[in-house]
Design a protein around this motif. Structure first.
Motif, short mmCIF file in Angstrom:
data_model
loop_
_atom_site.label_atom_id
_atom_site.label_comp_id
_atom_site.label_asym_id
_atom_site.label_seq_id
_atom_site.Cartn_x
_atom_site.Cartn_y
_atom_site.Cartn_z
N TYR A 99 0.85 -1.19 0.00
CA TYR A 99 0.00 0.00 0.00
C TYR A 99 0.89 1.25 0.00
CZ TYR A 99 -3.67 -3.20 1.58
OH TYR A 99 -4.56 -4.24 1.69
N VAL A 100 0.48 2.22 -0.75
CA VAL A 100 1.08 3.55 -0.69
C VAL A 100 -0.05 4.54 -0.51
CG1 VAL A 100 3.13 3.02 -2.04
CG2 VAL A 100 1.03 3.70 -3.22
N GLY A 101 0.22 5.62 0.23
CA GLY A 101 -0.86 6.55 0.51
C GLY A 101 -0.37 7.91 0.92
N GLU A 102 -1.33 8.75 1.24
CA GLU A 102 -1.03 10.14 1.57
C GLU A 102 -2.11 10.68 2.48
OE1 GLU A 102 -0.72 14.39 -0.80
OE2 GLU A 102 -0.09 12.55 -1.82
N CYS A 103 -1.71 11.63 3.34
CA CYS A 103 -2.64 12.35 4.21
C CYS A 103 -2.24 13.82 4.22
CB CYS A 103 -2.61 11.77 5.62
SG CYS A 103 -3.64 12.67 6.80
N GLN A 104 -3.22 14.70 4.09
CA GLN A 104 -2.96 16.14 4.05
C GLN A 104 -3.71 16.84 5.16
OE1 GLN A 104 -3.66 17.92 0.25
NE2 GLN A 104 -2.40 16.44 -0.88
N GLY A 105 -3.03 17.82 5.75
CA GLY A 105 -3.63 18.66 6.77
C GLY A 105 -3.30 20.11 6.49
N PRO A 106 -3.61 20.99 7.42
CA PRO A 106 -3.30 22.42 7.24
C PRO A 106 -1.79 22.67 7.28
CG PRO A 106 -4.18 22.01 9.43
CD PRO A 106 -4.32 20.74 8.69
N GLY A 107 -1.17 22.74 6.09
CA GLY A 107 0.26 23.00 5.99
C GLY A 107 1.14 21.81 6.25
N VAL A 108 0.57 20.63 6.38
CA VAL A 108 1.36 19.42 6.65
C VAL A 108 0.91 18.31 5.71
CG1 VAL A 108 1.85 19.99 9.06
CG2 VAL A 108 -0.22 18.72 8.48
N ARG A 109 1.79 17.34 5.54
CA ARG A 109 1.47 16.18 4.70
C ARG A 109 2.26 14.99 5.22
NH1 ARG A 109 3.39 16.83 -1.14
NH2 ARG A 109 5.36 16.08 -0.21
N THR A 110 1.63 13.83 5.19
CA THR A 110 2.28 12.58 5.57
C THR A 110 2.25 11.63 4.39
OG1 THR A 110 1.62 12.84 7.88
CG2 THR A 110 2.28 10.64 7.18
N ASP A 111 3.42 11.11 4.02
CA ASP A 111 3.53 10.14 2.94
C ASP A 111 3.73 8.76 3.54
OD1 ASP A 111 3.41 12.04 0.82
OD2 ASP A 111 5.49 12.61 1.28
N PHE A 112 2.92 7.82 3.07
CA PHE A 112 3.01 6.44 3.53
C PHE A 112 3.70 5.62 2.44
CE2 PHE A 112 -0.61 8.37 5.64
CZ PHE A 112 -0.45 7.98 6.96
N GLU A 113 4.85 5.06 2.78
CA GLU A 113 5.64 4.31 1.82
C GLU A 113 5.87 2.90 2.36
OE1 GLU A 113 9.19 6.53 1.26
OE2 GLU A 113 8.16 8.39 0.70
N MET A 114 6.17 1.98 1.44
CA MET A 114 6.31 0.58 1.85
C MET A 114 7.30 -0.12 0.94
SD MET A 114 3.24 -2.12 2.66
CE MET A 114 2.50 -0.89 3.73
N VAL A 115 8.08 -1.05 1.56
CA VAL A 115 9.03 -1.90 0.84
C VAL A 115 8.80 -3.32 1.30
CG1 VAL A 115 11.46 -2.46 0.46
CG2 VAL A 115 10.74 -0.07 0.60
N GLN A 116 8.76 -4.25 0.34
CA GLN A 116 8.57 -5.66 0.68
C GLN A 116 9.39 -6.52 -0.26
OE1 GLN A 116 6.64 -8.19 -1.13
NE2 GLN A 116 6.82 -9.75 0.49
N VAL A 117 10.30 -7.32 0.33
CA VAL A 117 11.12 -8.25 -0.45
C VAL A 117 11.07 -9.62 0.24
CG1 VAL A 117 12.65 -6.48 -1.38
CG2 VAL A 117 13.18 -7.53 0.82
N ARG A 118 11.60 -10.61 -0.47
CA ARG A 118 11.54 -11.98 0.01
C ARG A 118 12.53 -12.24 1.15
NH1 ARG A 118 7.38 -15.60 -0.84
NH2 ARG A 118 6.65 -15.51 -2.98
N LYS A 119 13.78 -11.83 0.96
CA LYS A 119 14.83 -12.16 1.91
C LYS A 119 15.24 -10.91 2.68
CE LYS A 119 16.71 -16.08 -0.66
NZ LYS A 119 17.94 -16.66 -1.28
N VAL A 120 15.69 -11.14 3.92
CA VAL A 120 16.13 -10.05 4.77
C VAL A 120 17.58 -9.71 4.43
CG1 VAL A 120 16.47 -9.27 7.14
CG2 VAL A 120 14.59 -10.84 6.58
N PRO A 121 17.89 -8.49 4.05
CA PRO A 121 19.29 -8.12 3.83
C PRO A 121 20.10 -8.25 5.12
CG PRO A 121 17.81 -6.51 2.86
CD PRO A 121 16.97 -7.40 3.71
N SER A 122 21.28 -8.78 5.01
CA SER A 122 22.08 -9.05 6.20
C SER A 122 22.39 -7.78 6.98
CB SER A 122 23.38 -9.76 5.81
OG SER A 122 24.13 -8.96 4.88
N GLN A 123 22.64 -6.64 6.31
CA GLN A 123 23.00 -5.42 7.02
C GLN A 123 21.81 -4.78 7.73
OE1 GLN A 123 23.00 -5.94 3.80
NE2 GLN A 123 22.45 -4.12 2.57
N TYR A 124 20.58 -5.27 7.42
CA TYR A 124 19.38 -4.72 8.06
C TYR A 124 18.65 -5.78 8.89
CZ TYR A 124 20.26 -1.15 4.55
OH TYR A 124 20.86 -0.20 3.76
#
Length: 950
Positions: free
Chosen positions: A160-185
């Motif tokens: 899902y990707v999305g957005e929310c807007q308010g008076p002078g503010v905004r929130t961006d909803f971002e997402m990442v999904q992969v199969r394997k977990v990177p070792s450094q993370y």
């Protein structure tokens, strides 16, 4: 394309305005702890189109009351949107049961736009960009402050990707999904680097990051702990059957482990950066040191349950269509072929010359074929589905009076006493089944067990044939059917129970008649031969009038009724002459009636001995009602209907005349229907007040049925009348009805009894476990069962749903017993730890996730820790020397086997509040939710920005 975008934007704005999602909703109170799981979520959906592509727009909302009261100020125009407040709220982190977006972002209201059910997923980046820009325009135009998400990629990925807007503010909803977990993370330090780099804060020092961590461990190995289900007893009759005890007791429980997994979640809440270390070299996150433990159990999918299997197989038996003779084998008459099946041609075959045998039937192949058919039939007859041992056990359970000689009175007392002890005695009336100790109820249990464990359809047909033979034997030899209450058929029970009660009534009437015949024939040889002529019939009638009438009473309807019809023809004048003769000898008297005297004489008025009315079953009553309704409303039909309904009245009139010689219709009405005889005080010719009576107005109507019946009634006591209830005929009808029942019909008749027995079994098992949810479900299932059997348009769908409910309750009870066995909960121990474990197990059945009091050091936590230790050592085949109990391990000893397996899932929640994009911007909430599993790595971020000057 721009035109399609404008149309799509306008449609989204229209939906948002219809749902009243415009404006600020910051007046709501903060969510309470656990409210995301226990609260009520509202959902509404509408279809919108982007060109010819269908979308579903859905609004999710946690139902709450507004905190703004009358007189208070409305929320400020520049207040932060509600979603930004929820991003930093810590009352509902890691909700056990909620929408995935609620778990990842902690929001209580949002809108999701997803492709229609028949549309393809949105994969291309250009389409995603167009949708996001369209949503941004819709939010700006409508002033909506509710976040809107768009589902992209394949649905199973939950992207899902999305957005929310308010008076002078905004929130961006971002997402990442992969199969394997990177070792450094794969640890906390790497995820903190991602979070900080995404925020891009230029402040120094960087504001502290609040951290919440949850590790989930899965326990799957339960083999080292005992299973509460009893093993099979191979020495018993039901040897080899799990849960089998004896006939009459339904098995209960699961044949396999009802709980597949136990999930332990260890949580570290409200940590700050630097307090805990978790990197690729070292980690402070020891599950035993976690301050919060929570547990959930996952039930096995469709485990095999004993009671559920019985009900399923029994319900499946209702859909079979084979009759008993086709299932078990045809009778001897049918084995000889169709040529010899017609018994009406038996005499003609004896007299007619034998026909020549066709040449084709004299061939060797034809003879061999015929011989094989006979061998196959005899082999099938010899190989009975039920062994003699099982069959005898079933019949002794159904007819326990056959083992020990008992009088009928003692049997009746036993049945009544056992029915009075039953606490659920009224349940069978509501479900239209049968009493719990009746023959019908026991038969349902036996049929169900035989069908499931002893051969299925053929075994049921075999048992039913033997039962019908036993009932016929009891009818012919005057033995009452055990387990049936005395009296007429109970119309509140199922039709099969009514039929068995009718047969019992016939046996009672026959026994009474035979006993009276023996008493009347003492000192005189009794003959049951049919009287050949009218002279002998009149002599027999005279013997009957002298108190020996039972000598000529026979079992055959034809014998007795032909004697009476002959008497009616030869002695009709004598009978007519005795109608009003006051000097006739009275017969069939019981006792005087209320000191009354006859109107035309000073003789007392006697209550006559009358015939009992004929008992009827439900189907016979319906058949009689149909016949009476078909007569119509014509005059002839009304007369015929009245005569059919007045058979009992005519019999009572004849008995009354025999008991009260010289009586009149008014005397009969005074006894039979006192309201139709009106008495009043009048003054006679001499001026004296006397009591005068007369028939009521309805009795004086011309052509009254009572008057016509009185005129045609003869002076005949009850013992010489034509029987109102022909027990021989009715018994044969019942036996024929039973013999013609197909296994499916039998199962359908017994299904209410089987469901009744299953509900009682569930009540019994629930009483020992004390599960409130099961108790409520039993009440609902009982109500549904009552509706099913009283609904004329009943189909198999509600019955299947009812059976599924019963199976689900059995699974819950079985899971409760399994958990009690694994946590060592016993009813004998009554201490603080035992009570806490009891509450903990009960909560596991009722709630999606249960908090462990005291974490790893509490009573439940110690048991869970021990479960994981034993599972680890069983999985890794640890040597005996290394099996050290965790609480008795000496100081300095280090076990080679870890107490817990690697976590199956790791969830990390990072939160902070920093100004973006510039240092002088408004400080806004930032959030990153991380999911690390064996086959999934997901980052769900919500990043807010001040857009007043950008």
């Amino acid at each position: 394309c721009s035109l399609f975008v404008l149309v799509f934007v306008s449609k989204v704005e229209e939906v948002l305005r219809d749902w009243k999602l415009t404006g600020n909703s910051a007046d709501r109170r903060p969510p309470l702890k656990g409210e995301y799981t226990s609260g009520t979520w509202e959902e509404r959906t509408q279809e919108i189109f982007f060109a010819d592509f269908e979308f579903l727009i859905t609004h999710y909302l946690l139902k709450q009351e507004s905190v703004t009261e009358e007189g208070e100020n409305e929320p400020k125009e520049d207040a932060l949107p509600l979603v930004m407040q929820d991003l930093l709220c810590m009352n509902n982190d890691f909700p056990p049961r909620a929408h995935c977006l609620v778990r990842w972002y902690g929001i209580r209201e949002f809108v999701v736009i997803s492709p229609g059910t028949k549309c393809e997923a949105i994969i291309s980046e250009s389409k995603c960009s167009i949708l996001l820009s369209s949503i941004s325009i819709s939010l700006a135009n409508s002033g909506c402050q509710v976040p809107i998400f768009v589902q992209i990629q394949q649905k199973w990925r939950r992207m899902y990707v999305g957005e929310c807007q308010g008076p002078g503010v905004r929130t961006d909803f971002e997402m990442v999904q992969v199969r394997k977990v990177p070792s450094q993370y794969s640890h906390l330090s790497g995820l903190l680097d991602i979070f900080k780099s995404k925020i891009g804060s230029t402040l120094f020092p960087v504001p502290p990051v609040n951290i919440d961590i949850r590790f989930t461990y899965i326990l799957q190995d339960w083999q080292q702990y005992s299973w509460p289900q009893q093993p099979p007893d191979f020495d018993s009759l039901l040897g080899g059957e799990v849960g089998g005890i004896e006939f009459g007791k339904l098995p209960f429980g699961a044949c396999e482990e009802p709980i597949s997994e136990l999930h332990l979640s260890t949580t570290w809440s409200r940590l700050t950066e630097g307090i805990v270390v978790d990197n690729d070299v070292y980690s402070d996150l020891d599950p035993l040191q976690a301050p919060h433990w929570s547990v959930r159990v996952r039930a096995a999918e469709n485990p095999q349950c004993l009671l559920g299997d019985l009900l399923t197989e029994f319900f499946r038996l209702c859909s079979t269509k084979e009759p008993v003779d086709e299932v078990y084998g045809r009778g001897l008459a049918e084995e000889e072929g169709k040529d010899n099946s017609d018994i009406t041609s038996a005499l003609s075959k004896l007299t007619e010359p034998a026909a020549a045998v066709p040449i084709t039937k004299l061939s060797v192949s034809s003879m061999v074929h015929t011989a094989r058919k006979h061998i196959r039939r005899h082999r099938r007859t010899d190989e009975s589905p039920l062994s003699n041992e099982v069959l005898n056990s079933v019949l002794l359970y159904l007819f326990p009076d056959a083992a020990v000689e008992k009088s009928s009175d003692s049997i009746k007392k036993e049945v009544v006493n056992e029915q009075e002890k039953n606490t659920d005695s009224n349940l069978y009336i509501q479900m239209k089944s049968a009493p719990t100790d009746s023959l019908t109820h026991r038969l349902a249990l036996c049929i169900c067990l035989v069908n499931c464990n002893y051969g299925g359809l053929r075994a049921v047909a075999h048992l039913w044939q033997e039962l019908v033979l036993e009932l016929r034997y009891r009818w012919e030899n005057n033995y009452n059917v055990y387990g049936l209450s005395a009296g007429p058929p109970d119309l509140r029970c199922c039709i099969l129970h009514q039929k068995l009660q009718m047969l019992n009534c016939c046996i009672e009437r026959k026994k009474t008649r035979d006993e009276a015949s023996k008493e009347g024939g003492k000192g005189k040889e009794h003959s049951s031969l049919r009287v050949p002529n009218s002279t002998a019939a009149s002599n027999s009638a005279r013997e009957m009038s002298q108190g020996k009438s039972w000598d000529s009473w026979s079992d055959s309807e034809e014998e007795f009724f032909e004697c009476l019809s002959d008497q009616g023809e030869t002695d009709s004048s004598q009978s007519e002459g005795r109608k009003d003769c006051s000097k006739s000898k009275a017969e069939g008297r019981r006792h005087a009636f209320n000191n009354m005297t006859l109107l035309n004489s000073t003789e007392p008025l006697y209550v006559p001995v009358t015939q009992e009315p004929a008992p009827m079953t439900e189907d016979l009553l319906e058949e009689q009602s149909e016949v009476l309704a078909k007569l119509g409303s014509s005059a002839e039909g009304s007369v015929l209907r009245a005569r059919m309904q007045s058979a009992c009245l005519l019999s009572d009139m004849e008995s009354f005349k025999a008991a009260n010689p010289g009586c009149v219709l008014e005397d009969f009405v005074r006894w039979y229907s006192p309201r139709d005889y009106v008495e009043e005080v009048v003054v006679d010719e001499k001026g004296n007040k006397v009591l005068k009576g007369e028939l009521s107005a309805r009795m004086k109507i011309p052509g009254n049925m009572w008057v016509e019946a009185w005129d045609t009634a003869r002076v005949t006591p009850a013992r010489r009348q034509r029987r109102l209830f022909d027990d021989t005929k009715e018994a044969e009808k019942v036996l024929h009805y039973l013999a013609m029942q197909k296994p499916a019909d039998l199962a359908h008749h017994l299904l209410p009894c089987m469901l009744h027995a299953a509900i009682l079994k569930l009540k019994e098992e629930e009483t020992t476990e004390n599960i409130s949810s099961v108790r409520k479900s039993i009440q609902q299932a009982t109500s549904q069962a009552i509706v099913c059997w009283y609904d004329i348009s009943m189909t198999s769908v509600p019955l299947q749903e009812l059976i599924n409910q019963l199976i689900a309750m059995e699974m819950v009870i079985t899971r409760a017993r399994s958990l009690k066995a694994k946590f060592g909960v016993t009813e004998d121990e009554k201490n603080e730890d035992s009570n806490e474990l009891q509450k903990f197990v009960s909560s596991l059945l009722e709630e999606p996730e249960v908090l462990v009091m005291g974490a790893g050091q509490g009573p439940a936590g110690s048991v869970i820790h021990r479960l994981f230790i034993n599972a680890q050592r069983a999985a890794l085949l640890a040597p005996v020397d290394d099996e050290l109990v965790f609480d008795k391990r000496p100081s300095g000893a280090v076990s080679k086997v870890p107490d817990f397996p690697p976590p199956a899932g790791r969830e990390l929640l990072l939160r902070t509040c920093v100004p973006r994009p510039a240092p002088y911007s408004k400080a806004l909430p930032q959030r990153l939710f991380c999911v690390l599993m064996k086959d999934e790595f997901r980052l769900a971020g919500a990043f807010s920005s001040d857009i007043s000057f950008f």
